[in-house]
Design a protein around this motif. Structure first.
Motif, mmCIF file in Angstrom:
data_model
loop_
_atom_site.group_PDB
_atom_site.id
_atom_site.type_symbol
_atom_site.label_atom_id
_atom_site.label_comp_id
_atom_site.label_asym_id
_atom_site.label_seq_id
_atom_site.Cartn_x
_atom_site.Cartn_y
_atom_site.Cartn_z
ATOM 1 N N TYR A 325 0.821 -1.206 0.000
ATOM 2 C CA TYR A 325 0.000 0.000 0.000
ATOM 3 C C TYR A 325 0.853 1.253 0.000
ATOM 4 C CZ TYR A 325 -4.057 -2.869 0.177
ATOM 5 O OH TYR A 325 -5.004 -3.787 -0.179
ATOM 6 N N ARG A 326 1.986 1.207 0.611
ATOM 7 C CA ARG A 326 2.920 2.323 0.480
ATOM 8 C C ARG A 326 3.350 2.474 -0.974
ATOM 9 N NH1 ARG A 326 7.361 2.206 -1.796
ATOM 10 N NH2 ARG A 326 8.139 0.470 -0.521
ATOM 11 N N GLU A 327 3.598 1.357 -1.667
ATOM 12 C CA GLU A 327 3.967 1.415 -3.086
ATOM 13 C C GLU A 327 2.870 2.080 -3.917
ATOM 14 O OE1 GLU A 327 6.551 0.649 -6.410
ATOM 15 O OE2 GLU A 327 6.876 0.596 -4.234
ATOM 16 N N GLU A 328 1.621 1.851 -3.562
ATOM 17 C CA GLU A 328 0.515 2.431 -4.316
ATOM 18 C C GLU A 328 0.482 3.954 -4.213
ATOM 19 O OE1 GLU A 328 -3.270 3.349 -6.118
ATOM 20 O OE2 GLU A 328 -1.505 2.132 -6.525
ATOM 21 N N VAL A 329 0.725 4.513 -3.036
ATOM 22 C CA VAL A 329 0.599 5.962 -2.881
ATOM 23 C C VAL A 329 1.947 6.676 -2.831
ATOM 24 C CG1 VAL A 329 -1.631 5.760 -1.738
ATOM 25 C CG2 VAL A 329 0.447 5.844 -0.342
ATOM 26 N N ASP A 330 3.041 5.936 -2.622
ATOM 27 C CA ASP A 330 4.357 6.561 -2.487
ATOM 28 C C ASP A 330 5.425 5.675 -3.121
ATOM 29 O OD1 ASP A 330 6.495 8.123 -1.765
ATOM 30 O OD2 ASP A 330 6.244 7.875 0.403
ATOM 31 N N PRO A 331 5.346 5.451 -4.442
ATOM 32 C CA PRO A 331 6.315 4.555 -5.082
ATOM 33 C C PRO A 331 7.729 5.104 -5.097
ATOM 34 C CG PRO A 331 4.958 5.644 -6.731
ATOM 35 C CD PRO A 331 4.354 5.969 -5.404
ATOM 36 N N GLY A 332 7.881 6.404 -4.927
ATOM 37 C CA GLY A 332 9.218 6.987 -4.965
ATOM 38 C C GLY A 332 10.043 6.723 -3.725
#
Length: 485
Positions: A325-332
Protein backbone atom coordinates in the motif's frame (compact mmCIF):
# COMPACT_ATOMS: atom_id res chain seq x y z
CA UNK A 1 -6.88 0.47 -14.76
CA UNK A 2 -9.37 3.31 -14.70
CA UNK A 3 -12.62 3.07 -16.61
CA UNK A 4 -11.34 4.60 -19.84
CA UNK A 5 -10.37 1.50 -21.85
CA UNK A 6 -7.90 3.37 -24.01
CA UNK A 7 -5.70 4.65 -21.19
CA UNK A 8 -2.42 2.73 -20.74
CA UNK A 9 -1.76 1.24 -17.31
CA UNK A 10 1.14 2.33 -15.17
CA UNK A 11 4.04 0.31 -16.51
CA UNK A 12 5.11 -2.71 -14.44
CA UNK A 13 8.32 -1.76 -12.71
CA UNK A 14 10.98 -2.79 -10.26
CA UNK A 15 11.73 -6.19 -8.84
CA UNK A 16 9.26 -9.05 -8.60
CA UNK A 17 7.46 -9.45 -5.29
CA UNK A 18 8.40 -12.28 -2.98
CA UNK A 19 5.90 -15.15 -3.48
CA UNK A 20 3.47 -15.49 -0.57
CA UNK A 21 0.68 -17.86 0.26
CA UNK A 22 -2.61 -16.93 -1.34
CA UNK A 23 -4.38 -16.56 1.97
CA UNK A 24 -2.18 -13.56 2.68
CA UNK A 25 -4.36 -11.71 0.18
CA UNK A 26 -6.73 -11.00 3.04
CA UNK A 27 -4.33 -8.20 3.90
CA UNK A 28 -5.91 -4.95 2.78
CA UNK A 29 -3.92 -5.83 0.17
CA UNK A 30 -14.51 -2.85 -1.53
CA UNK A 31 -31.10 7.03 -8.63
CA UNK A 32 -32.32 7.47 -5.04
CA UNK A 33 -35.26 5.22 -4.12
CA UNK A 34 -37.78 5.73 -1.37
CA UNK A 35 -37.12 3.65 1.74
CA UNK A 36 -40.11 1.39 1.17
CA UNK A 37 -40.40 -1.71 3.30
CA UNK A 38 -39.33 -5.00 1.77
CA UNK A 39 -41.66 -7.99 2.00
CA UNK A 40 -41.27 -10.03 5.16
CA UNK A 41 -40.56 -13.08 3.04
CA UNK A 42 -39.19 -13.48 -0.45
CA UNK A 43 -41.81 -13.90 -3.15
CA UNK A 44 -41.41 -15.77 -6.44
CA UNK A 45 -40.33 -13.55 -9.29
CA UNK A 46 -43.06 -13.03 -11.87
CA UNK A 47 -42.78 -15.03 -15.06
CA UNK A 48 -41.35 -12.70 -17.70
CA UNK A 49 -43.89 -11.97 -20.45
CA UNK A 50 -43.13 -13.51 -23.80
CA UNK A 51 -40.84 -16.17 -22.36
CA UNK A 52 -41.28 -19.55 -20.76
CA UNK A 53 -42.71 -19.45 -17.29
CA UNK A 54 -40.82 -20.75 -14.30
CA UNK A 55 -37.23 -21.12 -13.27
CA UNK A 56 -34.74 -18.95 -15.20
CA UNK A 57 -37.12 -17.93 -17.97
CA UNK A 58 -35.35 -15.78 -20.62
CA UNK A 59 -32.03 -16.22 -18.83
CA UNK A 60 -30.03 -15.46 -21.97
CA UNK A 61 -31.92 -12.27 -22.74
CA UNK A 62 -30.61 -10.46 -19.66
CA UNK A 63 -27.98 -7.83 -20.42
CA UNK A 64 -25.55 -6.14 -18.02
CA UNK A 65 -25.09 -2.57 -19.28
CA UNK A 66 -21.50 -1.78 -20.16
CA UNK A 67 -20.23 -5.35 -19.87
CA UNK A 68 -17.66 -6.38 -22.46
CA UNK A 69 -18.39 -10.04 -21.80
CA UNK A 70 -21.07 -11.84 -19.81
CA UNK A 71 -22.16 -15.45 -19.30
CA UNK A 72 -25.50 -16.28 -17.70
CA UNK A 73 -26.32 -19.63 -16.12
CA UNK A 74 -29.47 -21.10 -14.64
CA UNK A 75 -28.48 -22.70 -11.32
CA UNK A 76 -30.35 -24.90 -8.90
CA UNK A 77 -28.31 -23.36 -6.06
CA UNK A 78 -26.82 -19.85 -5.90
CA UNK A 79 -25.17 -20.29 -2.48
CA UNK A 80 -21.80 -21.95 -1.99
CA UNK A 81 -23.68 -25.15 -1.12
CA UNK A 82 -24.04 -25.50 -4.89
CA UNK A 83 -21.69 -23.07 -6.58
CA UNK A 84 -18.54 -24.81 -5.36
CA UNK A 85 -19.52 -27.97 -7.21
CA UNK A 86 -20.93 -26.17 -10.25
CA UNK A 87 -17.81 -24.00 -10.65
CA UNK A 88 -19.65 -20.71 -10.09
CA UNK A 89 -17.45 -19.59 -7.20
CA UNK A 90 -13.79 -19.95 -6.25
CA UNK A 91 -13.15 -21.14 -2.66
CA UNK A 92 -9.63 -19.67 -2.82
CA UNK A 93 -11.23 -16.22 -3.07
CA UNK A 94 -12.92 -16.56 0.32
CA UNK A 95 -10.48 -18.82 2.17
CA UNK A 96 -9.75 -17.64 5.70
CA UNK A 97 -12.52 -15.07 5.97
CA UNK A 98 -15.12 -17.03 7.95
CA UNK A 99 -15.14 -19.51 10.85
CA UNK A 100 -15.12 -23.11 9.70
CA UNK A 101 -18.45 -23.94 11.37
CA UNK A 102 -20.42 -21.11 9.80
CA UNK A 103 -23.63 -22.70 8.50
CA UNK A 104 -24.21 -22.72 4.74
CA UNK A 105 -27.78 -21.96 3.66
CA UNK A 106 -29.38 -23.92 0.82
CA UNK A 107 -32.45 -23.79 -1.39
CA UNK A 108 -31.75 -20.66 -3.46
CA UNK A 109 -32.24 -21.37 -7.19
CA UNK A 110 -31.81 -18.60 -9.71
CA UNK A 111 -29.64 -16.97 -12.33
CA UNK A 112 -25.93 -16.13 -12.07
CA UNK A 113 -24.25 -13.74 -14.48
CA UNK A 114 -20.45 -13.66 -14.61
CA UNK A 115 -18.55 -11.23 -16.77
CA UNK A 116 -16.27 -8.23 -16.98
CA UNK A 117 -16.33 -4.57 -17.91
CA UNK A 118 -13.77 -3.04 -20.31
CA UNK A 119 -10.37 -2.79 -18.62
CA UNK A 120 -6.73 -2.96 -19.64
CA UNK A 121 -5.28 -4.72 -16.59
CA UNK A 122 -5.12 -8.51 -16.42
CA UNK A 123 -4.47 -9.68 -12.86
CA UNK A 124 -7.76 -11.59 -12.34
CA UNK A 125 -7.42 -15.12 -13.72
CA UNK A 126 -10.89 -16.43 -12.83
CA UNK A 127 -12.51 -18.37 -15.71
CA UNK A 128 -9.22 -18.14 -17.60
CA UNK A 129 -10.20 -14.64 -18.71
CA UNK A 130 -7.05 -12.91 -17.40
CA UNK A 131 -9.06 -9.73 -17.30
CA UNK A 132 -9.82 -7.31 -14.47
CA UNK A 133 -13.12 -5.58 -13.66
CA UNK A 134 -14.78 -8.99 -13.34
CA UNK A 135 -18.16 -9.14 -11.62
CA UNK A 136 -20.78 -11.61 -10.47
CA UNK A 137 -24.53 -10.92 -10.29
CA UNK A 138 -26.92 -13.39 -8.67
CA UNK A 139 -30.69 -13.17 -9.16
CA UNK A 140 -32.70 -15.57 -6.99
CA UNK A 141 -36.03 -16.95 -8.16
CA UNK A 142 -37.62 -15.87 -4.89
CA UNK A 143 -36.79 -12.17 -4.70
CA UNK A 144 -37.54 -9.88 -1.76
CA UNK A 145 -37.28 -6.68 -3.81
CA UNK A 146 -33.78 -5.68 -2.67
CA UNK A 147 -30.25 -5.58 -4.06
CA UNK A 148 -26.99 -5.93 -2.10
CA UNK A 149 -23.74 -4.81 -3.74
CA UNK A 150 -20.22 -5.37 -2.45
CA UNK A 151 -16.58 -4.86 -3.21
CA UNK A 152 -14.02 -7.36 -2.01
CA UNK A 153 -11.71 -7.30 1.00
CA UNK A 154 -7.97 -7.22 0.54
CA UNK A 155 -6.83 -7.70 -3.03
CA UNK A 156 -9.19 -10.61 -3.65
CA UNK A 157 -11.41 -11.41 -6.58
CA UNK A 158 -15.16 -11.16 -7.02
CA UNK A 159 -16.19 -14.28 -5.09
CA UNK A 160 -14.42 -13.27 -1.87
CA UNK A 161 -17.66 -12.36 -0.07
CA UNK A 162 -19.55 -15.51 -1.04
CA UNK A 163 -19.38 -17.25 2.34
CA UNK A 164 -19.43 -14.21 4.61
CA UNK A 165 -22.10 -12.12 2.87
CA UNK A 166 -23.59 -13.52 -0.35
CA UNK A 167 -24.84 -16.84 1.02
CA UNK A 168 -26.82 -15.13 3.76
CA UNK A 169 -28.34 -12.26 1.78
CA UNK A 170 -29.29 -14.61 -1.06
CA UNK A 171 -31.02 -16.94 1.39
CA UNK A 172 -33.09 -13.95 2.53
CA UNK A 173 -34.18 -13.15 -1.01
CA UNK A 174 -31.84 -10.35 -2.03
CA UNK A 175 -30.26 -10.07 -5.45
CA UNK A 176 -26.50 -9.78 -5.01
CA UNK A 177 -23.63 -8.30 -7.03
CA UNK A 178 -19.89 -8.05 -6.40
CA UNK A 179 -16.85 -6.68 -8.19
CA UNK A 180 -13.14 -7.47 -8.05
CA UNK A 181 -12.59 -3.68 -7.82
CA UNK A 182 -10.65 -3.49 -11.10
CA UNK A 183 -7.28 -4.85 -9.95
CA UNK A 184 -6.27 -7.79 -7.80
CA UNK A 185 -3.31 -9.53 -6.22
CA UNK A 186 -0.14 -8.43 -4.48
CA UNK A 187 0.95 -6.24 -7.40
CA UNK A 188 -2.35 -4.37 -7.67
CA UNK A 189 -0.38 -1.12 -7.34
CA UNK A 190 0.98 -1.54 -10.86
CA UNK A 191 -2.42 -0.50 -12.22
CA UNK A 192 -3.19 3.11 -13.09
CA UNK A 193 -1.17 6.00 -14.43
CA UNK A 194 -0.28 7.72 -11.17
CA UNK A 195 -0.02 6.96 -7.44
CA UNK A 196 -3.43 6.42 -5.89
CA UNK A 197 -5.11 5.50 -9.18
CA UNK A 198 -5.42 1.77 -8.44
CA UNK A 199 -7.40 2.35 -5.24
CA UNK A 200 -9.41 5.18 -6.81
CA UNK A 201 -10.51 2.69 -9.44
CA UNK A 202 -12.08 0.52 -6.73
CA UNK A 203 -14.59 3.27 -6.03
CA UNK A 204 -15.40 3.75 -9.70
CA UNK A 205 -15.91 0.02 -10.20
CA UNK A 206 -18.39 -0.33 -7.36
CA UNK A 207 -20.35 2.64 -8.70
CA UNK A 208 -20.30 1.08 -12.17
CA UNK A 209 -21.46 -2.29 -10.89
CA UNK A 210 -24.25 -0.80 -8.77
CA UNK A 211 -25.75 0.96 -11.78
CA UNK A 212 -25.40 -2.10 -13.99
CA UNK A 213 -26.78 -4.50 -11.38
CA UNK A 214 -29.84 -2.28 -10.80
CA UNK A 215 -30.57 -2.53 -14.53
CA UNK A 216 -30.11 -6.31 -14.55
CA UNK A 217 -32.47 -6.60 -11.58
CA UNK A 218 -35.10 -4.50 -13.37
CA UNK A 219 -34.83 -6.71 -16.45
CA UNK A 220 -35.20 -9.91 -14.45
CA UNK A 221 -38.05 -8.86 -12.17
CA UNK A 222 -39.70 -6.11 -14.27
CA UNK A 223 -39.24 -3.46 -11.63
CA UNK A 224 -36.20 -1.76 -10.12
CA UNK A 225 -35.00 -2.74 -6.66
CA UNK A 226 -37.03 -1.20 -3.86
CA UNK A 227 -33.83 -0.92 -1.85
CA UNK A 228 -30.12 -0.97 -2.72
CA UNK A 229 -27.67 -1.65 0.11
CA UNK A 230 -23.87 -1.58 0.05
CA UNK A 231 -21.78 -3.72 2.35
CA UNK A 232 -18.29 -5.13 2.65
CA UNK A 233 -15.38 -5.90 4.95
CA UNK A 234 -11.95 -4.30 5.21
CA UNK A 235 -11.28 -2.67 1.82
CA UNK A 236 -14.88 -3.52 1.02
CA UNK A 237 -15.97 -1.56 4.09
CA UNK A 238 -13.91 1.40 2.88
CA UNK A 239 -15.88 1.25 -0.37
CA UNK A 240 -19.17 1.42 1.54
CA UNK A 241 -18.00 4.55 3.35
CA UNK A 242 -16.81 6.18 0.13
CA UNK A 243 -19.99 5.35 -1.80
CA UNK A 244 -22.28 6.75 0.89
CA UNK A 245 -20.16 9.90 1.02
CA UNK A 246 -19.83 10.40 -2.74
CA UNK A 247 -22.66 8.49 -4.46
CA UNK A 248 -25.47 8.46 -1.87
CA UNK A 249 -28.15 8.73 -4.56
CA UNK A 250 -27.43 5.14 -5.61
CA UNK A 251 -28.03 3.58 -2.19
CA UNK A 252 -30.49 3.47 0.64
CA UNK A 253 -27.86 2.58 3.25
CA UNK A 254 -24.84 0.46 4.00
CA UNK A 255 -23.04 -1.77 6.48
CA UNK A 256 -19.31 -1.16 6.93
CA UNK A 257 -17.39 -4.11 8.38
CA UNK A 258 -14.01 -2.82 9.64
CA UNK A 259 -13.47 -0.52 6.68
CA UNK A 260 -10.00 0.81 5.91
CA UNK A 261 -9.45 4.49 6.77
CA UNK A 262 -7.68 6.78 4.32
CA UNK A 263 -7.08 10.44 5.22
CA UNK A 264 -4.53 12.75 3.66
CA UNK A 265 -3.50 13.98 7.12
CA UNK A 266 -3.74 10.55 8.74
CA UNK A 267 -4.14 8.34 10.50
CA UNK A 268 -3.76 5.65 7.87
CA UNK A 269 -2.18 2.22 7.98
CA UNK A 270 1.04 3.89 6.77
CA UNK A 271 1.23 5.61 10.16
CA UNK A 272 0.88 2.63 12.49
CA UNK A 273 2.30 -0.33 10.54
CA UNK A 274 5.90 0.97 10.43
CA UNK A 275 5.74 1.48 14.19
CA UNK A 276 4.68 -2.14 14.60
CA UNK A 277 7.48 -3.32 12.32
CA UNK A 278 10.02 -1.43 14.43
CA UNK A 279 8.74 -2.47 17.84
CA UNK A 280 7.65 -6.05 17.39
CA UNK A 281 11.09 -7.68 16.83
CA UNK A 282 12.31 -6.04 20.04
CA UNK A 283 9.23 -7.23 21.91
CA UNK A 284 9.54 -10.77 20.52
CA UNK A 285 13.22 -10.99 21.44
CA UNK A 286 12.49 -10.37 25.12
CA UNK A 287 15.15 -8.80 27.27
CA UNK A 288 15.42 -5.32 28.64
CA UNK A 289 13.69 -3.58 25.75
CA UNK A 290 10.64 -5.85 25.55
CA UNK A 291 8.42 -3.93 27.98
CA UNK A 292 9.06 -0.63 26.24
CA UNK A 293 8.45 -2.24 22.85
CA UNK A 294 5.09 -3.53 24.06
CA UNK A 295 4.20 -0.04 25.25
CA UNK A 296 5.24 1.31 21.84
CA UNK A 297 2.92 -1.15 20.11
CA UNK A 298 0.07 -0.12 22.39
CA UNK A 299 0.82 3.54 21.67
CA UNK A 300 0.76 2.79 17.93
CA UNK A 301 -2.82 1.58 18.36
CA UNK A 302 -2.52 -2.17 18.86
CA UNK A 303 -4.67 -2.72 21.93
CA UNK A 304 -3.60 -4.26 25.20
CA UNK A 305 -4.85 -7.82 25.21
CA UNK A 306 -4.06 -8.37 21.53
CA UNK A 307 -0.50 -9.58 22.19
CA UNK A 308 -1.39 -13.19 21.41
CA UNK A 309 -2.25 -12.09 17.85
CA UNK A 310 0.95 -10.16 17.20
CA UNK A 311 3.17 -13.06 16.04
CA UNK A 312 0.72 -14.10 13.31
CA UNK A 313 0.13 -10.56 12.11
CA UNK A 314 3.84 -9.81 12.03
CA UNK A 315 4.43 -12.93 9.95
CA UNK A 316 1.50 -12.58 7.53
CA UNK A 317 0.10 -9.04 7.43
CA UNK A 318 2.04 -6.09 8.78
CA UNK A 319 5.09 -6.15 6.52
CA UNK A 320 3.25 -7.12 3.35
CA UNK A 321 0.43 -4.64 3.85
CA UNK A 322 2.81 -1.75 4.58
CA UNK A 323 4.92 -2.40 1.51
CA UNK A 324 2.23 -2.87 -1.14
CA UNK A 325 0.00 0.00 0.00
CA UNK A 326 2.92 2.32 0.48
CA UNK A 327 3.97 1.41 -3.09
CA UNK A 328 0.51 2.43 -4.32
CA UNK A 329 0.60 5.96 -2.88
CA UNK A 330 4.36 6.56 -2.49
CA UNK A 331 6.32 4.56 -5.08
CA UNK A 332 9.22 6.99 -4.97
CA UNK A 333 10.14 6.04 -1.40
CA UNK A 334 12.15 2.97 -2.41
CA UNK A 335 13.52 4.15 -5.73
CA UNK A 336 14.06 1.32 -8.19
CA UNK A 337 12.80 -1.37 -5.82
CA UNK A 338 9.20 -2.51 -6.15
CA UNK A 339 7.25 -2.57 -2.89
CA UNK A 340 10.29 -2.46 -0.66
CA UNK A 341 12.41 -5.17 0.91
CA UNK A 342 10.53 -7.73 3.01
CA UNK A 343 11.34 -7.59 6.73
CA UNK A 344 14.24 -5.19 6.30
CA UNK A 345 15.94 -4.02 9.48
CA UNK A 346 15.68 -0.40 10.52
CA UNK A 347 18.52 1.64 9.09
CA UNK A 348 18.52 -0.23 5.79
CA UNK A 349 18.19 2.29 2.94
CA UNK A 350 14.57 2.79 1.78
CA UNK A 351 13.30 0.36 4.40
CA UNK A 352 9.57 0.41 5.14
CA UNK A 353 10.32 -0.24 8.79
CA UNK A 354 11.62 3.34 8.90
CA UNK A 355 8.79 4.82 6.83
CA UNK A 356 7.42 8.09 8.23
CA UNK A 357 4.34 9.29 6.36
CA UNK A 358 4.41 12.71 8.02
CA UNK A 359 7.81 13.50 6.49
CA UNK A 360 7.00 12.50 2.93
CA UNK A 361 6.67 15.10 0.16
CA UNK A 362 3.34 16.79 -0.69
CA UNK A 363 2.66 14.58 -3.70
CA UNK A 364 2.18 11.63 -1.36
CA UNK A 365 -0.65 13.42 0.44
CA UNK A 366 -2.12 14.34 -2.94
CA UNK A 367 -2.18 10.66 -3.87
CA UNK A 368 -3.95 9.79 -0.61
CA UNK A 369 -6.35 12.70 -1.10
CA UNK A 370 -7.69 10.95 -4.23
CA UNK A 371 -9.05 8.18 -2.04
CA UNK A 372 -9.60 10.00 1.25
CA UNK A 373 -12.76 9.80 3.33
CA UNK A 374 -14.53 12.80 4.85
CA UNK A 375 -17.28 11.39 7.09
CA UNK A 376 -19.94 13.24 5.08
CA UNK A 377 -22.21 10.24 4.56
CA UNK A 378 -25.51 10.88 2.81
CA UNK A 379 -27.40 7.73 3.76
CA UNK A 380 -27.68 5.59 6.92
CA UNK A 381 -24.53 3.65 7.77
CA UNK A 382 -23.88 0.91 10.31
CA UNK A 383 -20.20 0.34 11.19
CA UNK A 384 -18.86 -2.71 13.06
CA UNK A 385 -15.28 -3.16 14.19
CA UNK A 386 -13.59 -5.69 16.46
CA UNK A 387 -11.79 -4.36 19.52
CA UNK A 388 -8.93 -6.83 18.91
CA UNK A 389 -8.43 -5.97 15.25
CA UNK A 390 -4.67 -6.31 14.91
CA UNK A 391 -4.40 -5.26 11.27
CA UNK A 392 -6.54 -2.10 11.36
CA UNK A 393 -6.51 -1.18 15.07
CA UNK A 394 -9.89 0.14 16.12
CA UNK A 395 -8.48 3.25 17.80
CA UNK A 396 -6.72 4.29 14.59
CA UNK A 397 -9.58 3.42 12.26
CA UNK A 398 -13.29 3.19 13.04
CA UNK A 399 -13.04 5.20 16.26
CA UNK A 400 -11.57 7.98 14.13
CA UNK A 401 -14.13 7.55 11.36
CA UNK A 402 -17.01 7.74 13.83
CA UNK A 403 -15.63 11.08 15.05
CA UNK A 404 -15.33 12.25 11.44
CA UNK A 405 -19.00 11.45 10.83
CA UNK A 406 -20.03 13.33 13.96
CA UNK A 407 -17.80 16.30 13.12
CA UNK A 408 -19.35 16.42 9.64
CA UNK A 409 -22.79 16.76 11.24
CA UNK A 410 -23.92 13.34 10.00
CA UNK A 411 -24.04 11.57 13.37
CA UNK A 412 -27.81 10.86 13.18
CA UNK A 413 -27.14 8.76 10.06
CA UNK A 414 -24.54 6.58 11.78
CA UNK A 415 -24.49 3.69 14.23
CA UNK A 416 -21.14 2.33 15.41
CA UNK A 417 -20.69 -0.98 17.24
CA UNK A 418 -17.32 -1.84 18.78
CA UNK A 419 -17.40 -5.63 19.05
CA UNK A 420 -15.44 -6.93 22.02
CA UNK A 421 -13.16 -9.81 21.07
CA UNK A 422 -13.52 -9.36 17.32
CA UNK A 423 -10.43 -9.37 15.11
CA UNK A 424 -9.81 -8.66 11.44
CA UNK A 425 -10.30 -12.14 9.98
CA UNK A 426 -12.81 -14.59 11.39
CA UNK A 427 -10.72 -17.68 10.65
CA UNK A 428 -8.58 -16.73 13.66
CA UNK A 429 -11.59 -17.52 15.85
CA UNK A 430 -11.00 -21.20 15.00
CA UNK A 431 -7.47 -20.89 16.42
CA UNK A 432 -8.42 -18.88 19.52
CA UNK A 433 -12.06 -19.74 20.32
CA UNK A 434 -11.53 -18.94 24.00
CA UNK A 435 -10.27 -15.39 23.30
CA UNK A 436 -12.07 -14.15 20.18
CA UNK A 437 -15.54 -13.94 18.69
CA UNK A 438 -16.41 -14.05 14.97
CA UNK A 439 -17.79 -10.91 13.39
CA UNK A 440 -20.02 -12.60 10.77
CA UNK A 441 -23.06 -12.79 13.07
CA UNK A 442 -22.42 -9.20 14.23
CA UNK A 443 -22.47 -8.07 10.61
CA UNK A 444 -25.80 -9.85 10.17
CA UNK A 445 -27.23 -8.18 13.27
CA UNK A 446 -26.08 -4.80 11.95
CA UNK A 447 -27.59 -5.56 8.56
CA UNK A 448 -30.99 -6.49 10.00
CA UNK A 449 -30.89 -3.39 12.22
CA UNK A 450 -30.34 -1.29 9.08
CA UNK A 451 -33.26 -3.04 7.37
CA UNK A 452 -35.59 -2.13 10.23
CA UNK A 453 -34.25 1.43 10.27
CA UNK A 454 -35.04 1.88 6.59
CA UNK A 455 -38.33 0.00 6.59
CA UNK A 456 -39.98 1.37 9.71
CA UNK A 457 -37.85 4.26 10.90
CA UNK A 458 -37.04 2.32 14.08
CA UNK A 459 -33.54 3.46 14.93
CA UNK A 460 -30.97 0.77 15.74
CA UNK A 461 -29.58 0.51 19.27
CA UNK A 462 -27.35 3.41 20.23
CA UNK A 463 -23.69 3.15 19.28
CA UNK A 464 -21.92 1.06 21.88
CA UNK A 465 -19.36 -1.60 22.70
CA UNK A 466 -20.98 -5.00 22.25
CA UNK A 467 -19.69 -7.11 25.13
CA UNK A 468 -18.27 -10.59 24.61
CA UNK A 469 -20.62 -12.81 26.61
CA UNK A 470 -18.84 -14.75 29.32
CA UNK A 471 -18.89 -18.50 28.82
CA UNK A 472 -20.71 -18.43 25.49
CA UNK A 473 -20.42 -21.70 23.60
CA UNK A 474 -18.91 -21.72 20.08
CA UNK A 475 -22.21 -22.53 18.37
CA UNK A 476 -23.82 -19.46 19.92
CA UNK A 477 -20.93 -17.18 19.00
CA UNK A 478 -20.92 -18.33 15.38
CA UNK A 479 -24.64 -17.72 15.01
CA UNK A 480 -25.59 -14.85 17.31
CA UNK A 481 -24.43 -11.33 18.11
CA UNK A 482 -27.24 -9.30 19.67
CA UNK A 483 -26.67 -5.56 19.53
CA UNK A 484 -29.00 -4.86 22.46
CA UNK A 485 -31.80 -2.36 22.62
Amino acid sequence: MRLSPGSPPRAPRRNALTPLRRNALTALAVTALAATALPAAAAPAPAPPGGGAGHCARVHQLRVPGAELQRAACLDELTTAGTVASGHTDPADWAGLTPKDLPVPTGVPGIQIDGYFPDTSTTNTNHGWNHDAQFVIRLPDRWNGGLVVAGTPGNREQYANDRAIADWVLSRGYAYAATDKGNTGLAFHRDGRAPGDAIAEWNDRLTQLTRAARSAVAQRYHRPPARTLATGMSNGGYLVRWQLENRPELYDGGVDWEGTLWRADGPTLLDFLPKALRAYPVYAAGGDGADQARRDLHAAGFPAGSEFLWPYHHQVYWDLTQRIYREEVDPGFDGATEAGTPYCAGGTPACDTDYAYATRPPEVRRAVAKIALTGRIGKPLVTLHGTLDTLLPIGEDSDVYARMVRDAGRGPLHRYYRVEGGTHTDSLYDVFPDRLRPLVPCHRSGFTALERWLATGARPPASKTVALPAGADPTTLVNDCPLGR
